[in-house]
Design an enzyme around this catalytic site. Sequence first.
Site, PDB file in Angstrom:
ATOM      1  N   GLU A 154       0.844  -1.194   0.000  1.00 42.41           N
ATOM      2  CA  GLU A 154       0.000   0.000   0.000  1.00 42.41           C
ATOM      3  C   GLU A 154       0.886   1.253   0.000  1.00 42.41           C
ATOM      4  OE1 GLU A 154      -3.473   0.353  -0.052  1.00 42.41           O
ATOM      5  OE2 GLU A 154      -2.558   2.295  -0.445  1.00 42.41           O
ATOM      6  N   PHE A 155       0.522   2.242  -0.787  1.00 45.23           N
ATOM      7  CA  PHE A 155       1.350   3.460  -0.855  1.00 45.23           C
ATOM      8  C   PHE A 155       0.620   4.718  -0.413  1.00 45.23           C
ATOM      9  CE2 PHE A 155       3.205   0.399  -3.728  1.00 45.23           C
ATOM     10  CZ  PHE A 155       4.541   0.439  -3.364  1.00 45.23           C
ATOM     11  N   LEU A 156      -0.545   4.563   0.177  1.00 48.40           N
ATOM     12  CA  LEU A 156      -1.303   5.754   0.568  1.00 48.40           C
ATOM     13  C   LEU A 156      -0.575   6.493   1.671  1.00 48.40           C
ATOM     14  CD1 LEU A 156      -2.777   5.242   3.542  1.00 48.40           C
ATOM     15  CD2 LEU A 156      -4.263   3.842   2.149  1.00 48.40           C
ATOM     16  N   LYS A 207       8.060  -1.797  -1.753  1.00 48.28           N
ATOM     17  CA  LYS A 207       7.464  -0.998  -0.674  1.00 48.28           C
ATOM     18  C   LYS A 207       8.539  -0.401   0.233  1.00 48.28           C
ATOM     19  CE  LYS A 207       4.873   0.731   2.341  1.00 48.28           C
ATOM     20  NZ  LYS A 207       3.943   1.810   2.164  1.00 48.28           N
ATOM     21  N   ASN A 211       9.695   3.735   0.616  1.00 48.85           N
ATOM     22  CA  ASN A 211       9.652   4.478   1.879  1.00 48.85           C
ATOM     23  C   ASN A 211      11.048   4.875   2.352  1.00 48.85           C
ATOM     24  OD1 ASN A 211       6.946   4.616   2.094  1.00 48.85           O
ATOM     25  ND2 ASN A 211       6.768   3.366   3.933  1.00 48.85           N
ATOM     26  N   ALA A 255      12.948  20.513   4.422  1.00 49.27           N
ATOM     27  CA  ALA A 255      13.745  20.279   5.625  1.00 49.27           C
ATOM     28  C   ALA A 255      12.870  20.634   6.824  1.00 49.27           C
ATOM     29  CB  ALA A 255      14.981  21.160   5.599  1.00 49.27           C
ATOM     30  N   GLY A 256      13.195  20.095   7.967  1.00 52.42           N
ATOM     31  CA  GLY A 256      12.379  20.394   9.139  1.00 52.42           C
ATOM     32  C   GLY A 256      12.833  19.649  10.365  1.00 52.42           C
ATOM     33  N   CYS A 263       5.227   5.004   9.544  1.00 48.22           N
ATOM     34  CA  CYS A 263       5.883   4.272   8.449  1.00 48.22           C
ATOM     35  C   CYS A 263       7.395   4.484   8.360  1.00 48.22           C
ATOM     36  CB  CYS A 263       5.231   4.649   7.137  1.00 48.22           C
ATOM     37  SG  CYS A 263       3.450   4.410   7.197  1.00 48.22           S
ATOM     38  N   LYS A 266       9.663   3.274  11.289  1.00 45.12           N
ATOM     39  CA  LYS A 266       9.594   1.808  11.411  1.00 45.12           C
ATOM     40  C   LYS A 266      10.239   1.125  10.200  1.00 45.12           C
ATOM     41  CE  LYS A 266       5.357  -0.027  11.027  1.00 45.12           C
ATOM     42  NZ  LYS A 266       5.159  -1.061  10.008  1.00 45.12           N
TER      43      LYS A 266
HETATM   44  C1  UGA Z   1       4.410   7.507   4.045  1.00 44.88           C
HETATM   45  C2  UGA Z   1       4.590   7.509   2.505  1.00 44.88           C
HETATM   46  O1  UGA Z   1       4.620   8.851   2.030  1.00 44.88           O
HETATM   47  C3  UGA Z   1       3.468   6.728   1.815  1.00 44.88           C
HETATM   48  O2  UGA Z   1       3.719   6.663   0.428  1.00 44.88           O
HETATM   49  C4  UGA Z   1       3.426   5.324   2.410  1.00 44.88           C
HETATM   50  O3  UGA Z   1       2.394   4.541   1.833  1.00 44.88           O
HETATM   51  C5  UGA Z   1       3.200   5.406   3.899  1.00 44.88           C
HETATM   52  O4  UGA Z   1       4.279   6.157   4.486  1.00 44.88           O
HETATM   53  C6  UGA Z   1       3.135   4.010   4.449  1.00 44.88           C
HETATM   54  O5  UGA Z   1       4.132   3.288   4.382  1.00 44.88           O
HETATM   55  O6  UGA Z   1       2.061   3.572   4.882  1.00 44.88           O
HETATM   56  P1  UGA Z   1       2.959   8.961   5.765  1.00 44.88           P
HETATM   57  O7  UGA Z   1       3.787   8.334   6.834  1.00 44.88           O
HETATM   58  O8  UGA Z   1       1.501   8.994   5.926  1.00 44.88           O
HETATM   59  O9  UGA Z   1       3.228   8.241   4.345  1.00 44.88           O
HETATM   60  O10 UGA Z   1       3.411  10.487   5.641  1.00 44.88           O
HETATM   61  P2  UGA Z   1       4.380  11.366   4.736  1.00 44.88           P
HETATM   62  O11 UGA Z   1       3.583  12.411   4.102  1.00 44.88           O
HETATM   63  O12 UGA Z   1       5.219  10.542   3.872  1.00 44.88           O
HETATM   64  O13 UGA Z   1       5.274  12.057   5.850  1.00 44.88           O
HETATM   65  C7  UGA Z   1       6.143  11.319   6.691  1.00 44.88           C
HETATM   66  C8  UGA Z   1       6.974  12.249   7.539  1.00 44.88           C
HETATM   67  O14 UGA Z   1       7.925  12.943   6.748  1.00 44.88           O
HETATM   68  C9  UGA Z   1       6.172  13.338   8.241  1.00 44.88           C
HETATM   69  O15 UGA Z   1       6.639  13.482   9.563  1.00 44.88           O
HETATM   70  C10 UGA Z   1       6.452  14.580   7.425  1.00 44.88           C
HETATM   71  O16 UGA Z   1       6.318  15.758   8.146  1.00 44.88           O
HETATM   72  C11 UGA Z   1       7.872  14.328   6.997  1.00 44.88           C
HETATM   73  N1  UGA Z   1       8.273  15.068   5.774  1.00 44.88           N
HETATM   74  C12 UGA Z   1       7.680  14.810   4.589  1.00 44.88           C
HETATM   75  C13 UGA Z   1       9.291  16.004   5.853  1.00 44.88           C
HETATM   76  O17 UGA Z   1       9.878  16.260   6.926  1.00 44.88           O
HETATM   77  N2  UGA Z   1       9.673  16.663   4.709  1.00 44.88           N
HETATM   78  C14 UGA Z   1       9.078  16.416   3.508  1.00 44.88           C
HETATM   79  O18 UGA Z   1       9.481  17.053   2.514  1.00 44.88           O
HETATM   80  C15 UGA Z   1       8.062  15.480   3.458  1.00 44.88           C
END
Ligand code: UGA
Length: 433
Positions: A154-156, A207, A211, A255-256, A263, A266
């Site tokens: 799943e990639f959502l 997958k 990630n 950056a942040g 996800c 882990k």
């Molecule tokens: C992530 C992946 O983006 C999905 O494609 C994947 O399906 C999912 O994990 C999973 O394995 O189930 P998610 O954890 O919901 O999704 O959130 P993201 O939007 O990817 O953000 C993850 C973290 O990275 C957040 O803490 C976000 O703030 C941080 N982030 C994201 C950054 O610090 N900088 C960015 O440019 C983007």
Amino acid sequence: MGKMKIIVTGTGYVGLVAGVCFAEKGYDVTCVDVDEEKIEKLSNGISTIYEEGLEELLKKNIKKGNLHFTINYKDAYKDADVIFIGVGTPEGKDGAANLFYVETVSRQIAETIEKDCLVVVKSTVPVGTNDKVETFIKEDLVNNVKVEVASNPEFLSQGHAVRDTFEAKRIIIGTNSQKAEKLLKEIYEPFNLPIVSVSRRSAEMIKYACNNFLALKISYMNDIANLCELVGADINEVATGMSYDNRIGADFLRAGIGYGGSCFPKDTKALKYLAKQNDYTLRTVQSAIEINEEQKIKLYKKACERLNTFEGSKVAILGVAFKVGTDDLREAPSLINIDLLLERGANIYAYDPVAIENLKKRYSTRIHYTTNIEEAIKDSNVCFIFTEWEQIKEFKPRKYKELMKMPIIYDGRNIYDTKEMKENKIEYYSIGR
Ligand code: UGA
């Protein structure tokens, strides 16, 4: 075949969203979970997670009779055509993924199915798990039926899970037989999305590779951001410049305060562990993990140097969710900061537009909860920003100056314009600028 009967087991983010979306496509879907309370809520059309558009589709499909919820897995599995496994694979010892739930469900399937069935693993699982699932099922199979096992990661991403499902960039299906491949393709036909058909082990690896690549990208940007600070460059400007190159891509360059959620933290550890098990060191991923750990407390450390003490200080915290659009606090960088600040005697006032209820479960009376930004920052000595919510982005800088006792802000999401903060006489620290 009549209307295909789909079972989804596990009603977390992955399972629930998949179940609801399959129902929306007209399938007869039953979602199974061991959590009675969850099933009760879901049966009544109440979503157990905060996801845009989900509850609406949940209600609609229950009403249509396409979508059912039950804790009685025996009845659900016995005449299923397809069973999707979407149970959790929590982080175990050493960062290895814990496959206890996947194994339990596999054995329950084996004991109960009464007709040929396709079992699809949707949970994120280490390479080789589909083979194990097949073994578990074969070992415990009671009736004389044929079972195929396929991988369908799943990639959502949380916050827009429904949209990500209907508009997925691709569907990955990993099968070791033409029969399974054909059936899975058929199930996804109504979605009208590109399908990439590979072997089961490749699907499992895709997958993790995705990630981990995204986690690497974030850690890389944080690494560069830290260098930007030292040499007087601005990471936001640098990211904009980079984003025009298609080979790099414009997304995930922010950056942040480091990545959090259920996800990336882990899955990076799980892949590192998988490599180790195979006598290989995944140095890139190892570095991404280390950078992320340091990044999470970077601003806290800066604040410690600047303020000497937090004892009795009012500390405002704006945004606690691990990212916008979700109330999820799993591995949220805000948490380690709150813990450290509490240890040092801070008086914490937290604001988050959706995650406050979850924060209460964790901290109870140890911190204060507010319903708006003003309340959180009023008379505060310092303010930390951990999630880039719109409400915070729209909040006018001059109000910090007006309301805070000392206008000192540590922004882990680079929300504000540095010049504007200076003009407003706010002491403003962000990432890589
Ligand atoms: C992530 C992946 O983006 C999905 O494609 C994947 O399906 C999912 O994990 C999973 O394995 O189930 P998610 O954890 O919901 O999704 O959130 P993201 O939007 O990817 O953000 C993850 C973290 O990275 C957040 O803490 C976000 O703030 C941080 N982030 C994201 C950054 O610090 N900088 C960015 O440019 C983007």
